[in-house]
Design a protein around this motif. Structure first.
Motif, PDB file in Angstrom:
ATOM      1  N   ASP A  10       0.591  -1.156  -0.384  1.00  0.00           N
ATOM      2  CA  ASP A  10       0.286   0.251  -0.096  1.00  0.00           C
ATOM      3  C   ASP A  10       0.410   1.186  -0.102  1.00  0.00           C
ATOM      4  N   GLY A  11       0.624   2.152  -1.445  1.00  0.00           N
ATOM      5  CA  GLY A  11       0.835   3.475  -1.188  1.00  0.00           C
ATOM      6  C   GLY A  11       2.748   3.525  -0.879  1.00  0.00           C
ATOM      7  N   THR A  12       2.946   1.942  -1.999  1.00  0.00           N
ATOM      8  CA  THR A  12       4.226   1.571  -2.033  1.00  0.00           C
ATOM      9  C   THR A  12       4.602   0.825  -4.103  1.00  0.00           C
ATOM     10  N   LEU A  13       3.988   0.315  -3.953  1.00  0.00           N
ATOM     11  CA  LEU A  13       4.072  -0.518  -4.917  1.00  0.00           C
ATOM     12  C   LEU A  13       2.622  -0.632  -5.752  1.00  0.00           C
ATOM     13  N   LEU A  14       0.968  -0.413  -4.603  1.00  0.00           N
ATOM     14  CA  LEU A  14       0.275   0.062  -5.625  1.00  0.00           C
ATOM     15  C   LEU A  14       0.197   1.945  -4.769  1.00  0.00           C
ATOM     16  N   ARG A  15      -0.333   2.494  -6.184  1.00  0.00           N
ATOM     17  CA  ARG A  15      -0.753   3.783  -5.625  1.00  0.00           C
ATOM     18  C   ARG A  15      -1.934   4.324  -5.084  1.00  0.00           C
ATOM     19  N   SER A  16      -2.287   3.044  -4.257  1.00  0.00           N
ATOM     20  CA  SER A  16      -3.695   3.496  -3.405  1.00  0.00           C
ATOM     21  C   SER A  16      -3.440   2.070  -2.335  1.00  0.00           C
ATOM     22  N   ASP A  17      -4.746   2.130  -1.377  1.00  0.00           N
ATOM     23  CA  ASP A  17      -4.229   1.463  -0.286  1.00  0.00           C
ATOM     24  C   ASP A  17      -5.613   0.217  -0.297  1.00  0.00           C
ATOM     25  N   LEU A  18      -5.583  -1.051  -0.361  1.00  0.00           N
ATOM     26  CA  LEU A  18      -6.415  -2.193  -0.013  1.00  0.00           C
ATOM     27  C   LEU A  18      -7.447  -2.140   0.401  1.00  0.00           C
ATOM     28  N   LEU A  19      -7.020  -1.996   1.808  1.00  0.00           N
ATOM     29  CA  LEU A  19      -7.960  -1.909   2.505  1.00  0.00           C
ATOM     30  C   LEU A  19      -9.565  -0.572   1.823  1.00  0.00           C
ATOM     31  N   VAL A  20      -8.869   0.118   1.616  1.00  0.00           N
ATOM     32  CA  VAL A  20      -9.637   1.315   1.040  1.00  0.00           C
ATOM     33  C   VAL A  20     -10.920   0.570  -0.197  1.00  0.00           C
ATOM     34  N   GLU A  21      -9.922   0.532  -1.102  1.00  0.00           N
ATOM     35  CA  GLU A  21     -10.482  -0.231  -2.063  1.00  0.00           C
ATOM     36  C   GLU A  21     -11.019  -1.369  -1.634  1.00  0.00           C
ATOM     37  N   THR A  22     -10.776  -2.845  -1.288  1.00  0.00           N
ATOM     38  CA  THR A  22     -12.016  -3.309  -0.475  1.00  0.00           C
ATOM     39  C   THR A  22     -13.080  -3.014   0.069  1.00  0.00           C
ATOM     40  N   GLY A  23     -12.849  -1.621   1.022  1.00  0.00           N
ATOM     41  CA  GLY A  23     -14.365  -1.701   1.450  1.00  0.00           C
ATOM     42  C   GLY A  23     -15.351  -0.078   0.444  1.00  0.00           C
ATOM     43  N   MET A  24     -14.292   0.019  -0.306  1.00  0.00           N
ATOM     44  CA  MET A  24     -14.609   1.122  -1.324  1.00  0.00           C
ATOM     45  C   MET A  24     -16.574  -0.507  -2.278  1.00  0.00           C
ATOM     46  N   ALA A  25     -15.082  -0.815  -2.596  1.00  0.00           N
ATOM     47  CA  ALA A  25     -15.843  -2.609  -3.559  1.00  0.00           C
ATOM     48  C   ALA A  25     -17.399  -2.513  -2.174  1.00  0.00           C
ATOM     49  N   PHE A  26     -16.882  -3.412  -1.612  1.00  0.00           N
ATOM     50  CA  PHE A  26     -18.220  -3.434  -0.477  1.00  0.00           C
ATOM     51  C   PHE A  26     -18.925  -2.884  -0.121  1.00  0.00           C
ATOM     52  N   ILE A  27     -18.861  -1.108  -0.033  1.00  0.00           N
ATOM     53  CA  ILE A  27     -19.814  -0.820   0.042  1.00  0.00           C
ATOM     54  C   ILE A  27     -20.914  -0.338  -1.177  1.00  0.00           C
ATOM     55  N   ARG A  28     -20.432  -0.392  -2.595  1.00  0.00           N
ATOM     56  CA  ARG A  28     -20.286  -0.493  -3.678  1.00  0.00           C
ATOM     57  C   ARG A  28     -21.274  -1.971  -4.055  1.00  0.00           C
ATOM     58  N   HIS A  30     -22.800  -4.022  -2.004  1.00  0.00           N
ATOM     59  CA  HIS A  30     -23.149  -4.409  -0.881  1.00  0.00           C
ATOM     60  C   HIS A  30     -23.853  -2.465   0.062  1.00  0.00           C
ATOM     61  N   PRO A  31     -24.592  -1.561  -0.204  1.00  0.00           N
ATOM     62  CA  PRO A  31     -24.780  -0.144   0.265  1.00  0.00           C
ATOM     63  C   PRO A  31     -25.632  -0.163   0.949  1.00  0.00           C
ATOM     64  N   PHE A  32     -26.078  -1.715   1.514  1.00  0.00           N
ATOM     65  CA  PHE A  32     -26.986  -1.412   3.031  1.00  0.00           C
ATOM     66  C   PHE A  32     -26.212  -2.009   4.341  1.00  0.00           C
ATOM     67  N   GLN A  33     -25.367  -2.831   3.601  1.00  0.00           N
ATOM     68  CA  GLN A  33     -24.867  -3.487   4.758  1.00  0.00           C
ATOM     69  C   GLN A  33     -24.014  -2.550   5.466  1.00  0.00           C
ATOM     70  N   LEU A  34     -24.017  -1.765   5.319  1.00  0.00           N
ATOM     71  CA  LEU A  34     -22.572  -0.482   5.680  1.00  0.00           C
ATOM     72  C   LEU A  34     -22.211  -0.784   7.258  1.00  0.00           C
ATOM     73  N   TYR A  35     -23.460  -1.714   7.787  1.00  0.00           N
ATOM     74  CA  TYR A  35     -22.735  -1.833   9.100  1.00  0.00           C
ATOM     75  C   TYR A  35     -22.475  -2.885   9.766  1.00  0.00           C
ATOM     76  N   LYS A  36     -22.318  -3.992   8.530  1.00  0.00           N
ATOM     77  CA  LYS A  36     -21.788  -5.046   8.955  1.00  0.00           C
ATOM     78  C   LYS A  36     -19.569  -4.884   8.676  1.00  0.00           C
ATOM     79  N   THR A  37     -19.539  -3.433   8.403  1.00  0.00           N
ATOM     80  CA  THR A  37     -18.255  -3.288   8.232  1.00  0.00           C
ATOM     81  C   THR A  37     -17.905  -2.223   9.252  1.00  0.00           C
ATOM     82  N   VAL A  38     -18.342  -2.322  10.244  1.00  0.00           N
ATOM     83  CA  VAL A  38     -18.616  -1.778  11.724  1.00  0.00           C
ATOM     84  C   VAL A  38     -18.192  -2.601  13.292  1.00  0.00           C
TER      85      VAL A  38
END
Length: 236
Positions: A10-28, A30-38
């Motif tokens: 994250d931030g080296t080999l990739l110009r992004s963060d995989l935790l952010v990538e997977t988090g955004m992918a999950f929200i896209r 399953h938008p009504f399951q955001l509570y699960k991430t909490v």
């Protein structure tokens, strides 16, 4: 002695963060399951990473890879060095990336039992740096008898593609030309170890760090200037 090359993700080999990538992918997806991430985060960051990795399907082929880092890895690969991917991201994602790139000999990543944070990886980074310094010291002593000098270069932040994404203040990033000139001068002077750029009291680096110092806790850090070089030492 051939030293391994340890690469962060994250931030080296990739110009992004995989935790952010997977988090955004999950929200896209399953938008009504955001509570699960909490709930997952409440159980720990390791659980969050594991659940997001399982619940999303990231296409590693289109991730924003850093070409400068890829080129560095390929050079090390051609030198037959051991290439290690060490990341705090989940191992399933790290393994997919390693399989796609076909550049890594070993993958160290977060799993269900261990969150490979910066603290966990620090010994790898520190060991590699210490190994290089120790190797140079031994080589310097061995070649001294035949009139060959060895200069160890320890650069700070330099304006390159690898530092472009760090969003550091411009005053803290040195220009390549300036660093190159200091290296040439150090080699000509047969300097044992060069720290570049130095923080002179008459330049912007000194003023920047002085400002940071004023805002800092004086009981923790103290700056002293000697021979126009700024030294940082614990306050006693």
């Amino acid at each position: 002695m051939t030293l391994p090359l340890v690469v962060d993700l994250d931030g080296t080999l990739l110009r992004s963060d995989l935790l952010v990538e997977t988090g955004m992918a999950f929200i896209r997806r399953h938008p009504f399951q955001l509570y699960k991430t909490v709930g997952w985060l409440a159980q720990g960051k390791t659980v969050l990473k594991s659940q997001l990795a399982s619940a999303t399907d990231i296409d590693v082929n289109v991730l924003p890879y850093n070409p400068a880092v890829l080129e560095l890895i390929k050079i090390a690969k051609n030198e037959n060095r051991l290439i290690v991917l060490a990341t705090a991201s989940h191992y399933t994602l790290a393994e997919k990336i390693a399989e796609y790139l076909q550049l890594f000999d070993l993958v160290l990543a977060t799993n269900e039992e261990r969150n490979l944070t910066a603290e966990s990886k620090r010994h790898l980074y520190g060991t590699a740096k210490a190994a290089v310094s120790t190797f140079c010291e031994g080589l310097r002593a061995r070649l001294f008898k035949v009139g060959v000098s060895v200069t160890t270069i320890k650069p700070g932040f330099v304006q390159t593609p690898m530092t472009k994404e760090l969003n550091l203040p411009p005053l803290l990033i040195a220009q390549p030309e300036k660093v190159a000139l200091s290296i040439v001068k150090a080699v000509q002077n047969k300097t044992n170890t060069l720290y570049t750029p130095t923080l002179g009291t008459d330049n912007a680096y000194y003023q920047t760090f002085t400002k940071l110092y004023i805002q800092a806790d004086k009981s923790i850090v103290r700056f002293t200037a000697s021979d126009k070089t700024l030294y940082i030492q614990p306050h006693r």
